[in-house]
Design an enzyme around this catalytic site. Sequence first.
Site, short mmCIF file in Angstrom:
data_model
loop_
_atom_site.label_atom_id
_atom_site.label_comp_id
_atom_site.label_asym_id
_atom_site.label_seq_id
_atom_site.Cartn_x
_atom_site.Cartn_y
_atom_site.Cartn_z
N PRO A 100 0.79 -1.21 0.00
CA PRO A 100 0.00 0.00 0.00
C PRO A 100 0.83 1.27 0.00
O PRO A 100 1.86 1.37 0.67
CB PRO A 100 -0.84 -0.10 1.28
CG PRO A 100 -0.21 -1.16 2.10
CD PRO A 100 0.54 -2.04 1.18
N ASN A 101 0.36 2.22 -0.79
CA ASN A 101 0.89 3.58 -0.90
C ASN A 101 2.22 3.69 -1.64
O ASN A 101 2.69 4.80 -1.86
CB ASN A 101 1.00 4.24 0.48
CG ASN A 101 -0.35 4.36 1.14
OD1 ASN A 101 -1.30 4.84 0.54
ND2 ASN A 101 -0.45 3.89 2.37
N TYR A 161 10.58 9.57 1.71
CA TYR A 161 10.67 8.62 0.61
C TYR A 161 11.36 9.16 -0.64
O TYR A 161 11.56 8.42 -1.60
CB TYR A 161 9.28 8.10 0.25
CG TYR A 161 8.63 7.37 1.40
CD1 TYR A 161 9.05 6.11 1.77
CD2 TYR A 161 7.62 7.97 2.14
CE1 TYR A 161 8.48 5.44 2.84
CE2 TYR A 161 7.04 7.32 3.21
CZ TYR A 161 7.47 6.06 3.55
OH TYR A 161 6.90 5.40 4.62
N ALA A 196 2.83 -0.76 5.08
CA ALA A 196 2.31 -0.85 6.44
C ALA A 196 1.92 -2.28 6.83
O ALA A 196 1.91 -2.61 8.02
CB ALA A 196 1.11 0.07 6.62
N ARG A 245 3.92 11.34 -1.75
CA ARG A 245 3.77 11.29 -0.30
C ARG A 245 5.10 11.49 0.42
O ARG A 245 6.12 10.98 0.00
CB ARG A 245 3.14 9.96 0.12
CG ARG A 245 4.04 8.75 -0.12
CD ARG A 245 3.37 7.45 0.21
NE ARG A 245 3.41 7.16 1.62
CZ ARG A 245 3.88 6.05 2.15
NH1 ARG A 245 4.35 5.09 1.39
NH2 ARG A 245 3.87 5.86 3.44
N ASN A 275 8.15 -5.14 -0.64
CA ASN A 275 8.00 -4.00 0.25
C ASN A 275 6.54 -4.02 0.67
O ASN A 275 5.67 -3.52 -0.05
CB ASN A 275 8.35 -2.69 -0.45
CG ASN A 275 8.28 -1.50 0.48
OD1 ASN A 275 7.63 -1.55 1.51
ND2 ASN A 275 8.96 -0.43 0.11
N ARG A 328 12.46 5.59 12.72
CA ARG A 328 11.13 6.20 12.62
C ARG A 328 10.29 5.81 13.83
O ARG A 328 10.81 5.44 14.87
CB ARG A 328 10.50 5.78 11.29
CG ARG A 328 11.31 6.30 10.10
CD ARG A 328 10.67 6.07 8.78
NE ARG A 328 9.41 6.82 8.70
CZ ARG A 328 8.46 6.56 7.82
NH1 ARG A 328 8.60 5.58 6.95
NH2 ARG A 328 7.35 7.27 7.80
N GLU A 358 12.79 -8.70 2.11
CA GLU A 358 11.90 -7.60 2.49
C GLU A 358 12.69 -6.31 2.39
O GLU A 358 13.81 -6.22 2.86
CB GLU A 358 11.40 -7.79 3.92
CG GLU A 358 10.48 -6.65 4.37
CD GLU A 358 9.97 -6.86 5.78
OE1 GLU A 358 9.16 -7.78 5.98
OE2 GLU A 358 10.40 -6.11 6.68
N HIS A 397 12.57 -1.87 2.59
CA HIS A 397 11.92 -0.61 2.97
C HIS A 397 12.79 0.53 2.50
O HIS A 397 14.01 0.51 2.71
CB HIS A 397 11.69 -0.55 4.48
CG HIS A 397 10.82 -1.65 4.96
ND1 HIS A 397 9.45 -1.62 4.82
CD2 HIS A 397 11.11 -2.85 5.52
CE1 HIS A 397 8.94 -2.74 5.29
NE2 HIS A 397 9.93 -3.51 5.71
#
Length: 148
Positions: free
Chosen positions: A9-10, A22, A77, A17, A74, A107, A98, A100
């Site tokens: 998502p996103n 990012y 969330a 965003r 990735n 964060r 995985e 990110h």
Amino acid sequence: MKILVINGPNLNFLGIREKSVYGTKDYDDMLKMIAEKGQKEGCSLEVFQSNHEGAIIDRIQDAYFDGTEGIVINPGAYTHYSYAIRDALASIAVKKVEIHISNIMEREDFRKISVTAPACDKQIYGKGLDGYLMAIDFILGKDGESGE
């Protein structure tokens, strides 16, 4: 080699965003970068993106049947709470990484927890979009190369 890159998502909102987190490169820039990597390495790279958990699970399960030999994911969330994606990843016996884009360890506290990483062979974070290239290198057995 056939590698599947899954974005949760996103991720389709890259360049829109939270640019301070990012970066300013957009999703098309990322797709181009991954396609160029596939050409350079002589491998087949498919990119799949969905904002829907079930669609991501379906694509992981399809990878079992379609000859996929490695997965870069990735989960966005979903990283922090999707045991369903974790279980789907665990059911596929291929190399999995995985990734990110941001440094999740610097964060919010909830971002430091990944329920999906234990189903993967490696986790890469905080390397920006280059993390995708590093993950592809790992799957190709070129771990440690920057991808540049």
